[in-house]
Motif scaffolding. Structure first.
Motif, short mmCIF file in Angstrom:
data_model
loop_
_atom_site.label_atom_id
_atom_site.label_comp_id
_atom_site.label_asym_id
_atom_site.label_seq_id
_atom_site.Cartn_x
_atom_site.Cartn_y
_atom_site.Cartn_z
N ALA A 23 -1.01 3.37 -8.31
CA ALA A 23 -2.34 2.89 -7.93
C ALA A 23 -2.66 1.54 -8.56
CB ALA A 23 -3.39 3.93 -8.32
N ASP B 204 -3.59 -1.77 -6.44
CA ASP B 204 -4.85 -2.49 -6.58
C ASP B 204 -4.63 -3.96 -6.95
OD1 ASP B 204 -6.16 -0.16 -6.03
OD2 ASP B 204 -6.64 0.32 -8.12
N ASP C 48 0.81 -1.21 0.00
CA ASP C 48 0.00 0.00 0.00
C ASP C 48 0.85 1.26 0.00
OD1 ASP C 48 -2.58 1.21 0.04
OD2 ASP C 48 -2.28 1.72 2.14
N THR D 173 -24.15 -4.90 -3.79
CA THR D 173 -23.14 -5.81 -3.26
C THR D 173 -23.79 -7.10 -2.77
OG1 THR D 173 -21.81 -3.92 -2.56
CG2 THR D 173 -21.26 -6.06 -1.60
N PRO E 68 -13.20 0.53 0.94
CA PRO E 68 -14.22 1.27 0.19
C PRO E 68 -14.57 0.56 -1.11
CG PRO E 68 -12.46 2.72 0.95
CD PRO E 68 -12.00 1.32 1.21
N ASP E 69 -15.76 0.82 -1.57
CA ASP E 69 -16.23 0.14 -2.78
C ASP E 69 -15.41 0.57 -3.99
OD1 ASP E 69 -18.15 -1.52 -4.23
OD2 ASP E 69 -18.75 0.36 -5.17
N SER E 70 -14.99 -0.41 -4.76
CA SER E 70 -14.22 -0.18 -5.98
C SER E 70 -14.27 -1.45 -6.81
CB SER E 70 -12.77 0.19 -5.66
OG SER E 70 -12.13 -0.90 -5.01
N ALA E 71 -13.77 -1.34 -8.02
CA ALA E 71 -13.78 -2.52 -8.89
C ALA E 71 -12.91 -3.63 -8.32
CB ALA E 71 -13.30 -2.12 -10.28
N VAL E 72 -11.77 -3.27 -7.77
CA VAL E 72 -10.88 -4.30 -7.24
C VAL E 72 -11.47 -4.92 -5.97
CG1 VAL E 72 -8.78 -3.35 -8.25
CG2 VAL E 72 -9.53 -2.52 -6.03
N LYS E 73 -12.19 -4.12 -5.17
CA LYS E 73 -12.83 -4.70 -3.99
C LYS E 73 -13.91 -5.69 -4.41
CE LYS E 73 -15.90 -3.75 -0.15
NZ LYS E 73 -16.66 -2.74 0.65
N ARG E 74 -14.68 -5.34 -5.41
CA ARG E 74 -15.74 -6.25 -5.87
C ARG E 74 -15.15 -7.55 -6.39
NH1 ARG E 74 -17.89 -1.18 -7.58
NH2 ARG E 74 -17.05 -1.42 -9.69
#
Length: 379
Positions: A262, A266, A257, A328, A292-298
């Motif tokens: 970025a 990710d 991190d 989600t 936080p919600d993001s494409a990588v989190k999903r």
């Protein structure tokens, strides 16, 4: 008496004349011999019986009396302890003269690459209609790697250029990296730098990072942090993270991190989530859900829920149904349906009927049916 003396006089005269001539001839011979230049020792030819030495390139200048420290144009040269001085000695047949890296790189082929067994291995790999299985191709590449053991970097690179398929070149480059790491970490680092194909360099750097971090994590981190920003550095970091996350996923992510890139950050997040999900899927779900919600989190959450469902579908379905965010929650429940259908479709359909929302109930049922249709044998 007087007549006898008169007769002896001419004899004595001729004797003295002969002695005088002999003395004159001897003196002349000495003078001629002293004025003749001394014979010179012929320079060693480029080819002698039993010994063949290569001619220096045109325009090259070599010192007549060069110390071993000055002869840097021949790396790792093995000197014969009994060899004569460099001024007038011919190399001993027992001494193996290693060509310099620059000389080998410009040569069209080396003796090693032209060896019958090596040429046959390369030809077998490059044959389009060979019909080799994955296991057979793997064995051929391993044989080539074994043949490359102890060879120079230039010889290894020359061999890679002759292998057509990228998958084979990649396997060879990565295996060579592992072998070099086991014997000489410095040589393994240099090998990754010498690979001109960026994909091979990146994969080899990742392999080096994985191996090194298992053996000495602080040294591996120091190496990766010291690299210039480049795809090579990113791959090295990914290799370290992959290995580190097996034991300490949170610590691995804390290090990843810190990067300002970025995209790399990710990618590391998703990698760590997936590694953790294979070992402790519930823990991976709870860890990924806090971000936080993001494409990588999903992506990370979907993968973790899928793995959790394979191990414990009841707990995974209960957790997914309690997610506050509607989108989600729907993604998680559809993932549960797909994973559950692969292990126990009857229980999955029974569960889907218990979902209060009729639209979501139908979507989960359809998701399960798609999985079963893909698994059904074609007519």
């Amino acid at each position: 008496m007087r007549n006898q003396e008169q007769q002896a006089t001419p004899v004595r005269l001729w004797v003295w004349i002969a002695l005088a001539l002999g003395l004159v001839l001897a003196v002349m011979a000495i003078v001629v011999r002293s004025g003749r230049p001394a014979p010179k020792i012929a320079a060693a030819p480029h080819e002698t019986k039993g010994v063949v030495t290569s001619s220096p390139p045109s325009g090259a200048v070599f010192p007549t009396h060069a110390s071993s420290a000055q002869r840097t144009h021949v790396p790792e040269k093995t000197e014969d302890p009994g060899a004569a001085s460099a001024t007038h000695a011919v190399a001993s047949p027992q001494v193996r003269q290693e060509p310099s890296l620059a000389t080998t790189e410009t040569a069209p082929a080396s003796e090693f690459s032209r060896a019958p067994e090596v040429s046959q291995l390369i030809a077998s790999l490059n044959a389009e209609a060979s019909g080799l299985t994955v296991a057979q191709r793997g064995e051929l590449t391993q044989q080539l790697v074994r043949e490359m053991t102890g060879k120079t970097a230039a010889e290894r690179l020359l061999l890679l250029e002759q292998v057509v398929a990228f998958r084979d070149r990649n396997q060879i480059a990565v295996q060579v990296t592992g072998n070099l790491f086991n014997s000489d970490i410095g040589a393994a680092i240099e090998w990754t730098r010498q690979l001109t194909d960026e994909r091979l360099a990146k994969n080899s750097a990742a392999e080096l990072g994985r191996r090194w971090s298992k053996q000495d994590l602080p040294s591996a981190l120091q190496w990766a942090e010291g690299l210039e920003p480049s795809p090579l550095k990113t791959s090295a970091a990914e290799g370290i993270i992959w290995s580190w996350a097996q034991a300490e996923p949170e610590a691995a992510y804390a290090w990843a991190d810190q990067t300002s890139d970025a995209a790399s950050r990710d990618k590391s997040f998703v990698m760590i989530s997936k590694i953790l999900a294979l070992q402790q899927p519930e823990r991976a779900v709870l860890w990924a859900a806090q971000f936080p919600d993001s494409a990588v989190k999903r992506e990370a959450l979907t993968y973790s829920v899928y793995q959790w469902t394979l191990k414990d579908p009841s707990r995974a379905s209960q957790w997914s149904a309690q997610i506050a965010d509607e989108q989600t929650r729907e993604r998680a429940l559809l993932t549960v349906a797909e994973a559950w259908a692969t292990t126990n479709p009857g229980s999955m359909f029974q569960w889907s009927e218990s979902i209060p929302d009729p639209v979501l109930r139908e979507k989960t049922r359809a998701a399960g049916e798609r999985v079963l249709s893909r698994r059904a044998p074609s007519p």
